[in-house]
Design a protein around this motif. Structure first.
Motif, PDB file in Angstrom:
ATOM      1  N   GLY A  43       0.792  -1.220   0.000  1.00 12.29           N
ATOM      2  CA  GLY A  43       0.000   0.000   0.000  1.00 12.29           C
ATOM      3  C   GLY A  43       0.829   1.277   0.000  1.00 12.29           C
ATOM      4  O   GLY A  43       0.291   2.360   0.049  1.00 12.29           O
ATOM      5  N   SER A  44       2.150   1.146  -0.061  1.00 15.01           N
ATOM      6  CA  SER A  44       2.997   2.336  -0.027  1.00 15.01           C
ATOM      7  C   SER A  44       3.045   3.031  -1.378  1.00 15.01           C
ATOM      8  O   SER A  44       3.466   4.167  -1.473  1.00 15.01           O
ATOM      9  CB  SER A  44       4.416   1.968   0.392  1.00 15.01           C
ATOM     10  N   GLY A  45       2.633   2.314  -2.432  1.00 11.33           N
ATOM     11  CA  GLY A  45       2.706   2.883  -3.764  1.00 11.33           C
ATOM     12  C   GLY A  45       4.066   2.668  -4.398  1.00 11.33           C
ATOM     13  O   GLY A  45       4.246   2.907  -5.571  1.00 11.33           O
TER      14      GLY A  45
ATOM     15  N   TYR B 237       3.364  14.007  -6.099  1.00  7.90           N
ATOM     16  CA  TYR B 237       2.732  15.214  -5.575  1.00  7.90           C
ATOM     17  C   TYR B 237       2.199  14.917  -4.182  1.00  7.90           C
ATOM     18  O   TYR B 237       1.541  13.888  -3.978  1.00  7.90           O
ATOM     19  CB  TYR B 237       1.583  15.651  -6.492  1.00  7.90           C
ATOM     20  N   GLU B 238       2.464  15.797  -3.232  1.00  8.77           N
ATOM     21  CA  GLU B 238       1.941  15.640  -1.884  1.00  8.77           C
ATOM     22  C   GLU B 238       0.688  16.489  -1.745  1.00  8.77           C
ATOM     23  O   GLU B 238       0.708  17.705  -1.984  1.00  8.77           O
ATOM     24  CB  GLU B 238       2.971  16.056  -0.839  1.00  8.77           C
ATOM     25  N   VAL B 239      -0.420  15.841  -1.374  1.00  8.43           N
ATOM     26  CA  VAL B 239      -1.716  16.501  -1.259  1.00  8.43           C
ATOM     27  C   VAL B 239      -1.674  17.550  -0.154  1.00  8.43           C
ATOM     28  O   VAL B 239      -1.192  17.293   0.949  1.00  8.43           O
ATOM     29  CB  VAL B 239      -2.834  15.465  -0.978  1.00  8.43           C
ATOM     30  N   LYS B 240      -2.200  18.734  -0.489  1.00  8.43           N
ATOM     31  CA  LYS B 240      -2.286  19.842   0.464  1.00  8.43           C
ATOM     32  C   LYS B 240      -3.759  20.131   0.765  1.00  8.43           C
ATOM     33  O   LYS B 240      -4.643  19.718   0.015  1.00  8.43           O
ATOM     34  CB  LYS B 240      -1.618  21.086  -0.124  1.00  8.43           C
ATOM     35  N   ALA B 241      -4.012  20.857   1.852  1.00  6.04           N
ATOM     36  CA  ALA B 241      -5.378  21.222   2.227  1.00  6.04           C
ATOM     37  C   ALA B 241      -6.064  21.938   1.060  1.00  6.04           C
ATOM     38  O   ALA B 241      -5.473  22.805   0.419  1.00  6.04           O
ATOM     39  CB  ALA B 241      -5.363  22.122   3.457  1.00  6.04           C
ATOM     40  N   GLY B 242      -7.290  21.540   0.760  1.00  8.27           N
ATOM     41  CA  GLY B 242      -8.058  22.164  -0.315  1.00  8.27           C
ATOM     42  C   GLY B 242      -7.863  21.522  -1.676  1.00  8.27           C
ATOM     43  O   GLY B 242      -8.545  21.887  -2.636  1.00  8.27           O
ATOM     44  N   ASP B 243      -6.928  20.590  -1.797  1.00  7.96           N
ATOM     45  CA  ASP B 243      -6.681  19.929  -3.082  1.00  7.96           C
ATOM     46  C   ASP B 243      -7.811  18.975  -3.445  1.00  7.96           C
ATOM     47  O   ASP B 243      -8.458  18.392  -2.574  1.00  7.96           O
ATOM     48  CB  ASP B 243      -5.387  19.108  -3.041  1.00  7.96           C
TER      49      ASP B 243
ATOM     50  N   LYS C 144     -11.909  11.147  -2.221  1.00 10.62           N
ATOM     51  CA  LYS C 144     -11.421  10.978  -0.852  1.00 10.62           C
ATOM     52  C   LYS C 144      -9.904  10.914  -0.811  1.00 10.62           C
ATOM     53  O   LYS C 144      -9.311   9.884  -0.533  1.00 10.62           O
ATOM     54  CB  LYS C 144     -12.029   9.722  -0.226  1.00 10.62           C
ATOM     55  N   ILE C 145      -9.285  12.058  -1.095  1.00  8.55           N
ATOM     56  CA  ILE C 145      -7.835  12.152  -0.943  1.00  8.55           C
ATOM     57  C   ILE C 145      -7.564  12.851   0.384  1.00  8.55           C
ATOM     58  O   ILE C 145      -8.401  13.601   0.887  1.00  8.55           O
ATOM     59  CB  ILE C 145      -7.161  12.876  -2.130  1.00  8.55           C
ATOM     60  N   LYS C 146      -6.403  12.587   0.958  1.00  8.70           N
ATOM     61  CA  LYS C 146      -6.083  13.108   2.285  1.00  8.70           C
ATOM     62  C   LYS C 146      -4.818  13.952   2.242  1.00  8.70           C
ATOM     63  O   LYS C 146      -3.864  13.629   1.524  1.00  8.70           O
ATOM     64  CB  LYS C 146      -5.887  11.958   3.270  1.00  8.70           C
ATOM     65  N   VAL C 147      -4.819  15.009   3.032  1.00  8.19           N
ATOM     66  CA  VAL C 147      -3.646  15.869   3.162  1.00  8.19           C
ATOM     67  C   VAL C 147      -2.457  14.996   3.577  1.00  8.19           C
ATOM     68  O   VAL C 147      -2.577  14.145   4.456  1.00  8.19           O
ATOM     69  CB  VAL C 147      -3.905  16.980   4.205  1.00  8.19           C
ATOM     70  N   GLY C 148      -1.354  15.191   2.892  1.00  6.54           N
ATOM     71  CA  GLY C 148      -0.128  14.452   3.204  1.00  6.54           C
ATOM     72  C   GLY C 148       0.084  13.215   2.349  1.00  6.54           C
ATOM     73  O   GLY C 148       1.188  12.683   2.310  1.00  6.54           O
ATOM     74  N   GLN C 149      -0.965  12.758   1.633  1.00 11.40           N
ATOM     75  CA  GLN C 149      -0.780  11.594   0.759  1.00 11.40           C
ATOM     76  C   GLN C 149       0.166  11.969  -0.373  1.00 11.40           C
ATOM     77  O   GLN C 149       0.122  13.074  -0.896  1.00 11.40           O
ATOM     78  CB  GLN C 149      -2.116  11.154   0.132  1.00 11.40           C
ATOM     79  N   ARG C 150       1.010  11.019  -0.761  1.00 11.24           N
ATOM     80  CA  ARG C 150       1.884  11.208  -1.927  1.00 11.24           C
ATOM     81  C   ARG C 150       1.240  10.495  -3.091  1.00 11.24           C
ATOM     82  O   ARG C 150       1.009   9.294  -3.040  1.00 11.24           O
ATOM     83  CB  ARG C 150       3.271  10.625  -1.659  1.00 11.24           C
TER      84      ARG C 150
END
Length: 73
Positions: free
Chosen positions: A11-13, A25-31, A63-69
């Motif tokens: 699950g690490s990708g 890309y690292e997901v940021k708030a509002g993305d 459903k993406i989360k802040v901090g996900q790569r």
């Protein structure tokens, strides 16, 4: 000499094949995937390409989360 590289965590990708064109890309708030696709491809409607490349860590494109790569193919 023995290969000491550890296998990727499930699950690490990191277990998907990479190519010279893969970006991260690292997901940021509002993305949203739409916003990320718009920024990287110039067309938000291409967000399913990002979703498909990340199905090992995403189950729903909404459903993406802040901090996900995320892998950007």
């Amino acid at each position: 000499m023995a290969d000491t590289k550890q296998p990727a965590a499930p699950g690490s990708g990191a277990d998907k094949p990479e190519n010279a064109y893969t970006q991260w890309y690292e997901v940021k708030a509002g993305d949203t995937l739409w916003k990320i696709a718009k920024a990287h491809y110039g067309d938000g409607s291409l967000y399913p390409e990002i979703f498909k490349a990340n199905q090992d860590v995403l189950t729903d494109p909404d459903k993406i989360k802040v901090g996900q790569r995320l892998r950007i193919p």
